[in-house]
Design a protein around this motif. Sequence first.
Motif, short mmCIF file in Angstrom:
data_model
loop_
_atom_site.label_atom_id
_atom_site.label_comp_id
_atom_site.label_asym_id
_atom_site.label_seq_id
_atom_site.Cartn_x
_atom_site.Cartn_y
_atom_site.Cartn_z
N LEU A 343 1.19 -11.46 -1.09
CA LEU A 343 0.65 -10.10 -1.14
C LEU A 343 -0.83 -10.09 -0.77
N LYS A 344 -1.59 -10.99 -1.36
CA LYS A 344 -3.03 -11.05 -1.08
C LYS A 344 -3.28 -11.37 0.38
N THR A 361 -6.04 4.58 9.56
CA THR A 361 -4.83 3.81 9.86
C THR A 361 -4.71 2.62 8.92
N VAL A 362 -5.85 1.97 8.62
CA VAL A 362 -5.84 0.84 7.68
C VAL A 362 -5.34 1.30 6.31
N VAL A 363 -5.86 2.43 5.83
CA VAL A 363 -5.43 2.96 4.53
C VAL A 363 -3.94 3.27 4.54
N LYS A 364 -3.46 3.87 5.62
CA LYS A 364 -2.04 4.20 5.74
C LYS A 364 -1.18 2.94 5.71
N ASP A 365 -1.59 1.89 6.46
CA ASP A 365 -0.82 0.65 6.51
C ASP A 365 -0.81 -0.05 5.15
N VAL A 366 -1.96 -0.06 4.48
CA VAL A 366 -2.03 -0.72 3.16
C VAL A 366 -1.15 0.02 2.15
N ASN A 367 -1.22 1.35 2.15
CA ASN A 367 -0.41 2.13 1.21
C ASN A 367 1.08 1.93 1.47
N LYS A 368 1.44 1.89 2.74
CA LYS A 368 2.85 1.70 3.10
C LYS A 368 3.35 0.34 2.61
N TYR A 369 2.51 -0.70 2.80
CA TYR A 369 2.93 -2.04 2.38
C TYR A 369 3.01 -2.12 0.86
N ASP A 371 3.51 0.29 -1.32
CA ASP A 371 4.65 1.05 -1.82
C ASP A 371 5.94 0.23 -1.71
N GLY A 372 6.13 -0.40 -0.54
CA GLY A 372 7.32 -1.22 -0.35
C GLY A 372 7.31 -2.44 -1.26
#
Length: 373
Positions: A343-344, A361-369, A371-372
């Motif tokens: 994860l880290k 985009t970075v925030v969106k990608d981090v949140n998506k990861y 959440d999953g």
Amino acid sequence: MTNSQGKERQQEQLEIDLSSTASPDATGESVSVSGAYEEQQSPSAWVKRRALTQNLMENVCALRNLVNAYKNVCRNHGSGGVDGMTVGELEAWFERNYKELTRQLLSGEYRPNAVKGVEIPKPGGGVRLLCIPTVIDRLVQQAILQILSPILEPLFSPSSYGFRPGLSAHDALETASEYVSSGFNIVVDLDLEKFFDRVNHDILMSRLARHIGDKRLLRLVRRYLTAGLTQNGVCVPRDEGTSQGGPLSPLLANLMLDDLDKELERRGHAFCRYADDCNIYVASQKAGERVMESIVRFIEKKLKLKVNRNKSAVDQVSNRQFLGYRIMLDGRLTVSPKSIDRLKGKIKGLTKRNRGTIFTTVVKDVNKYLDGW
């Protein structure tokens, strides 16, 4: 007759022989039904059940089934195979060719394309080989899956959780936690070495022939198993393994390992299996070592699979991980240190300053990861 034609004729005769075999035991040899523990019923009952599956290809080729298969392939997206056709191009192809596809399937003329080999990194190091069928072959495999799954799924063990409808890794972890909290705090952790690459085709087909009587369908499944593998521009034949990447692969994997499940049930063991990841829970180290020795012998002699002894172990459950978790001695589940490290590492990669991506985009990608995860 050319050599290639002769080999194909021999191959098809072998497929027919396998499809008409009596009840094969775990070695693939024919035995009486009453002598096989997995067939706890009379020979007449076994024959009657198999007779009901003599004409399954008609069900596979039914327009409604093919349309549902098409929808599932489109829903799952995925990249194209060796022919370059994309999922987006499948609709037009299907509308033009579904009648000819049906004819070829029913007549036995259909030949699967080679699969495209793609290597992806494994979390623990090394690579995993994914075999990507063409979108047309994914359509046909999905159509077969939709017919075979209702027949085979009810036969599988309730202790098998991987790739099964209504079951998940969380269900497996919950059951494992219950075993540990009831006193089974020693685990026999089995690692099957390159399982998907080493499935014995003859043994797998004999298992399928126990339940399926349609020789056309058996022949087609065999052709999918032996379809060539294209990697780096070179196509090589395959005589073992099941394509990890096609819709049929998970069902065939569970069918192959169902003999292991039945053997563990016959011995009365508490166990959880998720695909090729199998944990057996016992009360003492000595008992675990006995189980490890006998089950490894069963897997390697009866199923012709290889156990990775370096990664397998008999140990306290808290010293091992199962599906990304550690089970403590009181049954509590905690995320394993290896999962935290991955994860880290992923978050670090997503947030690198030199990634060349705008902040939103970075925030969106981090949140998506997250959440999953």
